[in-house]
Motif scaffolding. Structure first.
Motif, PDB file in Angstrom:
ATOM      1  N   ARG A  38      30.894  78.192  32.699  1.00 46.52           N
ATOM      2  CA  ARG A  38      32.162  77.463  32.642  1.00 46.52           C
ATOM      3  C   ARG A  38      31.955  75.980  32.380  1.00 46.52           C
ATOM      4  O   ARG A  38      32.595  75.387  31.517  1.00 46.52           O
ATOM      5  N   GLU A  39      31.071  75.357  33.120  1.00 44.98           N
ATOM      6  CA  GLU A  39      30.883  73.908  33.002  1.00 44.98           C
ATOM      7  C   GLU A  39      30.353  73.513  31.629  1.00 44.98           C
ATOM      8  O   GLU A  39      30.791  72.517  31.055  1.00 44.98           O
ATOM      9  N   ALA A  40      29.401  74.266  31.096  1.00 44.80           N
ATOM     10  CA  ALA A  40      28.852  73.960  29.774  1.00 44.80           C
ATOM     11  C   ALA A  40      29.922  74.085  28.691  1.00 44.80           C
ATOM     12  O   ALA A  40      30.025  73.238  27.801  1.00 44.80           O
ATOM     13  N   CYS A  41      30.729  75.135  28.773  1.00 41.26           N
ATOM     14  CA  CYS A  41      31.799  75.334  27.790  1.00 41.26           C
ATOM     15  C   CYS A  41      32.848  74.237  27.913  1.00 41.26           C
ATOM     16  O   CYS A  41      33.291  73.673  26.902  1.00 41.26           O
ATOM     17  N   LEU A  42      33.246  73.931  29.150  1.00 41.65           N
ATOM     18  CA  LEU A  42      34.232  72.868  29.368  1.00 41.65           C
ATOM     19  C   LEU A  42      33.744  71.530  28.829  1.00 41.65           C
ATOM     20  O   LEU A  42      34.497  70.813  28.151  1.00 41.65           O
ATOM     21  N   GLU A  43      32.519  71.189  29.121  1.00 39.20           N
ATOM     22  CA  GLU A  43      31.979  69.902  28.663  1.00 39.20           C
ATOM     23  C   GLU A  43      32.015  69.814  27.134  1.00 39.20           C
ATOM     24  O   GLU A  43      32.430  68.801  26.573  1.00 39.20           O
ATOM     25  N   PHE A  44      31.592  70.871  26.474  1.00 43.50           N
ATOM     26  CA  PHE A  44      31.593  70.871  25.010  1.00 43.50           C
ATOM     27  C   PHE A  44      33.015  70.758  24.468  1.00 43.50           C
ATOM     28  O   PHE A  44      33.310  69.915  23.628  1.00 43.50           O
ATOM     29  N   TRP A  45      33.908  71.632  24.920  1.00 46.41           N
ATOM     30  CA  TRP A  45      35.270  71.643  24.399  1.00 46.41           C
ATOM     31  C   TRP A  45      36.020  70.363  24.735  1.00 46.41           C
ATOM     32  O   TRP A  45      36.780  69.850  23.918  1.00 46.41           O
ATOM     33  N   LYS A  46      35.819  69.812  25.918  1.00 43.79           N
ATOM     34  CA  LYS A  46      36.491  68.563  26.273  1.00 43.79           C
ATOM     35  C   LYS A  46      36.052  67.417  25.370  1.00 43.79           C
ATOM     36  O   LYS A  46      36.851  66.539  25.044  1.00 43.79           O
ATOM     37  N   GLY A  47      34.791  67.415  24.973  1.00 46.45           N
ATOM     38  CA  GLY A  47      34.313  66.387  24.060  1.00 46.45           C
ATOM     39  C   GLY A  47      35.062  66.413  22.743  1.00 46.45           C
ATOM     40  O   GLY A  47      35.423  65.362  22.193  1.00 46.45           O
ATOM     41  N   ILE A  48      35.326  67.600  22.235  1.00 46.56           N
ATOM     42  CA  ILE A  48      36.071  67.730  20.983  1.00 46.56           C
ATOM     43  C   ILE A  48      37.541  67.383  21.199  1.00 46.56           C
ATOM     44  O   ILE A  48      38.138  66.634  20.422  1.00 46.56           O
TER      45      ILE A  48
ATOM     46  N   ILE B  83      39.777  82.073  29.540  1.00 42.70           N
ATOM     47  CA  ILE B  83      38.913  82.308  28.390  1.00 42.70           C
ATOM     48  C   ILE B  83      37.493  82.542  28.896  1.00 42.70           C
ATOM     49  O   ILE B  83      36.956  81.723  29.638  1.00 42.70           O
ATOM     50  N   VAL B  84      36.905  83.660  28.495  1.00 44.27           N
ATOM     51  CA  VAL B  84      35.544  83.990  28.917  1.00 44.27           C
ATOM     52  C   VAL B  84      34.585  84.080  27.730  1.00 44.27           C
ATOM     53  O   VAL B  84      33.384  84.243  27.924  1.00 44.27           O
ATOM     54  N   GLU B  85      35.134  84.004  26.532  1.00 46.43           N
ATOM     55  CA  GLU B  85      34.286  84.034  25.345  1.00 46.43           C
ATOM     56  C   GLU B  85      34.993  83.317  24.214  1.00 46.43           C
ATOM     57  O   GLU B  85      36.195  83.499  24.001  1.00 46.43           O
ATOM     58  N   GLY B  86      34.250  82.489  23.499  1.00 40.39           N
ATOM     59  CA  GLY B  86      34.775  81.803  22.331  1.00 40.39           C
ATOM     60  C   GLY B  86      33.718  81.754  21.244  1.00 40.39           C
ATOM     61  O   GLY B  86      32.574  81.391  21.509  1.00 40.39           O
ATOM     62  N   ARG B  87      34.095  82.167  20.061  1.00 43.28           N
ATOM     63  CA  ARG B  87      33.176  82.119  18.919  1.00 43.28           C
ATOM     64  C   ARG B  87      33.898  81.392  17.787  1.00 43.28           C
ATOM     65  O   ARG B  87      34.978  81.788  17.382  1.00 43.28           O
ATOM     66  N   GLY B  88      33.268  80.311  17.296  1.00 42.12           N
ATOM     67  CA  GLY B  88      33.863  79.515  16.230  1.00 42.12           C
ATOM     68  C   GLY B  88      33.171  79.728  14.910  1.00 42.12           C
ATOM     69  O   GLY B  88      31.937  79.821  14.847  1.00 42.12           O
ATOM     70  N   TYR B  89      33.971  79.819  13.857  1.00 37.94           N
ATOM     71  CA  TYR B  89      33.458  79.999  12.500  1.00 37.94           C
ATOM     72  C   TYR B  89      34.185  79.037  11.568  1.00 37.94           C
ATOM     73  O   TYR B  89      35.377  78.802  11.729  1.00 37.94           O
ATOM     74  N   VAL B  90      33.452  78.509  10.576  1.00 40.37           N
ATOM     75  CA  VAL B  90      34.015  77.567   9.616  1.00 40.37           C
ATOM     76  C   VAL B  90      33.789  78.112   8.215  1.00 40.37           C
ATOM     77  O   VAL B  90      32.724  78.668   7.926  1.00 40.37           O
TER      78      VAL B  90
ATOM     79  N   ASP C 212      23.561  80.118  12.953  1.00 39.73           N
ATOM     80  CA  ASP C 212      24.185  80.843  14.061  1.00 39.73           C
ATOM     81  C   ASP C 212      25.015  79.996  15.003  1.00 39.73           C
ATOM     82  O   ASP C 212      25.754  80.530  15.821  1.00 39.73           O
ATOM     83  N   GLY C 213      24.890  78.676  14.957  1.00 40.28           N
ATOM     84  CA  GLY C 213      25.625  77.821  15.877  1.00 40.28           C
ATOM     85  C   GLY C 213      24.954  77.727  17.224  1.00 40.28           C
ATOM     86  O   GLY C 213      24.146  78.570  17.598  1.00 40.28           O
ATOM     87  N   ALA C 214      25.291  76.673  17.946  1.00 45.37           N
ATOM     88  CA  ALA C 214      24.762  76.480  19.303  1.00 45.37           C
ATOM     89  C   ALA C 214      25.484  77.403  20.274  1.00 45.37           C
ATOM     90  O   ALA C 214      26.661  77.713  20.095  1.00 45.37           O
ATOM     91  N   ARG C 215      24.782  77.817  21.309  1.00 47.40           N
ATOM     92  CA  ARG C 215      25.348  78.707  22.329  1.00 47.40           C
ATOM     93  C   ARG C 215      25.418  77.959  23.652  1.00 47.40           C
ATOM     94  O   ARG C 215      24.451  77.317  24.067  1.00 47.40           O
ATOM     95  N   TYR C 216      26.560  78.043  24.306  1.00 42.20           N
ATOM     96  CA  TYR C 216      26.776  77.425  25.609  1.00 42.20           C
ATOM     97  C   TYR C 216      27.129  78.532  26.583  1.00 42.20           C
ATOM     98  O   TYR C 216      27.953  79.398  26.276  1.00 42.20           O
ATOM     99  N   GLU C 217      26.533  78.502  27.760  1.00 43.80           N
ATOM    100  CA  GLU C 217      26.779  79.547  28.751  1.00 43.80           C
ATOM    101  C   GLU C 217      27.226  78.924  30.056  1.00 43.80           C
ATOM    102  O   GLU C 217      26.640  77.939  30.509  1.00 43.80           O
TER     103      GLU C 217
END
Length: 120
Positions: A52-62, A111-118, A45-50
């Motif tokens: 703004r700050e949690a999403c920003l931290e994750f996406w900025k890392g990538i 952006i208020v929702e992002g779902r990634g699939y591979v 299912d992937g990790a879930r981040y909730e």
């Protein structure tokens, strides 16, 4: 394309470009309060981040990783939904890449929702 679709496409394109150009600071103005992110990993299912700050931290890392190269295959938007089909490379070998998709929701230009699939 209506006005909402144009805004969504612009936001989603700017989001992708932050990764393609390795400019994590460009994400600051794109992520809304209450954002929810479901990552591609770990399976199933992937990790879930909730938030703004949690999403920003994750996406900025990538986005800041010079070892990763994102290439958009398609960017599409309708109303508040945006889709980015992408290819991610992390080396020169033919085995060092994967294709995936991000499904985004945009509200008030953020952006208020992002779902990634591979592709597996």
């Amino acid at each position: 394309m209506n006005a909402d679709s144009k805004i969504t496409r612009e936001v989603v394109t700017r989001f992708h470009n932050a990764f393609a150009r390795h400019c994590p600071e460009n994400l600051d103005d794109l992520i809304g309060e209450g954002c929810v992110l479901e990552n591609t990993a770990p399976a199933p299912d992937g990790a879930r981040y909730e938030g703004r700050e949690a999403c920003l931290e994750f996406w900025k890392g990538i986005a800041s990783s010079a070892n990763l190269a994102f290439q958009a295959e398609e960017i599409w938007a309708s109303e508040d939904r945006g889709i980015i089909r992408w290819r991610l490379s992390w080396g020169d070998s033919a085995a060092n890449w994967v294709r995936g998709v991000n499904i985004m929701r945009v509200r008030d230009g953020k952006i208020v929702e992002g779902r990634g699939y591979v592709k597996g």
